[in-house]
Scaffold this motif. Structure first.
Motif, PDB file in Angstrom:
ATOM      1  N   ASP A  65       0.817  -1.211   0.000  1.00  0.00           N
ATOM      2  CA  ASP A  65       0.000   0.000   0.000  1.00  0.00           C
ATOM      3  C   ASP A  65       0.851   1.262   0.000  1.00  0.00           C
ATOM      4  OD1 ASP A  65      -2.757  -0.769  -0.106  1.00  0.00           O
ATOM      5  OD2 ASP A  65      -2.481  -1.669   1.857  1.00  0.00           O
ATOM      6  N   LEU A 115      -7.126   4.996   3.415  1.00  0.00           N
ATOM      7  CA  LEU A 115      -6.419   4.202   4.429  1.00  0.00           C
ATOM      8  C   LEU A 115      -6.724   4.704   5.837  1.00  0.00           C
ATOM      9  CD1 LEU A 115      -2.935   3.737   2.713  1.00  0.00           C
ATOM     10  CD2 LEU A 115      -4.674   1.980   3.111  1.00  0.00           C
ATOM     11  N   LYS A 153     -10.253   3.537   6.755  1.00  0.00           N
ATOM     12  CA  LYS A 153     -10.289   2.117   7.104  1.00  0.00           C
ATOM     13  C   LYS A 153      -9.689   1.877   8.492  1.00  0.00           C
ATOM     14  CE  LYS A 153     -11.461  -0.777   4.551  1.00  0.00           C
ATOM     15  NZ  LYS A 153     -12.733  -1.453   4.364  1.00  0.00           N
ATOM     16  N   GLY A 158      -6.149  -2.537   2.892  1.00  0.00           N
ATOM     17  CA  GLY A 158      -7.147  -1.847   3.701  1.00  0.00           C
ATOM     18  C   GLY A 158      -7.914  -2.750   4.638  1.00  0.00           C
TER      19      GLY A 158
END
Length: 99
Positions: A31, A53, A56, A75
């Protein structure tokens, strides 16, 4: 969903430099590489990914409690201590009576 000071700080970091916020949340992961590439391609896509992000992470804190989860990528979060009731899952006994 209450917003904590750490979340506000993450949002400020995401506004200034999105890959830094992604690194704080996910560590050195895929990520982070995705966020770096999105930021290079356009500053707005990097922002959107960093904010996603953060969102989440905030949802995981709401579901599992502060520090009760671990980031597994894309995520997604899992409970840190493997407590099935914290994850909203019911343990399956596969024919056992549970007695």
């Amino acid at each position: 969903m209450p917003v904590k000071a750490s979340d506000v700080l993450l949002i400020i970091v995401a506004i200034l430099f999105p890959p830094a916020a992604a690194a704080f949340i996910t560590g050195c992961s895929c990520d982070l590489l995705i966020n770096i590439m999105l930021t290079i391609l356009g500053y707005l896509p990097g922002h959107l990914h960093a904010f996603w992000l953060i969102y989440k992470k905030m949802k995981a804190e709401e579901q599992y409690g502060r520090g009760g989860f671990i980031y597994v990528g894309n995520g997604q979060y899992e409970p840190l201590y493997g407590n099935p009731s914290a994850a909203g899952q019911v343990p399956v006994n596969y024919g056992a009576t549970g007695r």
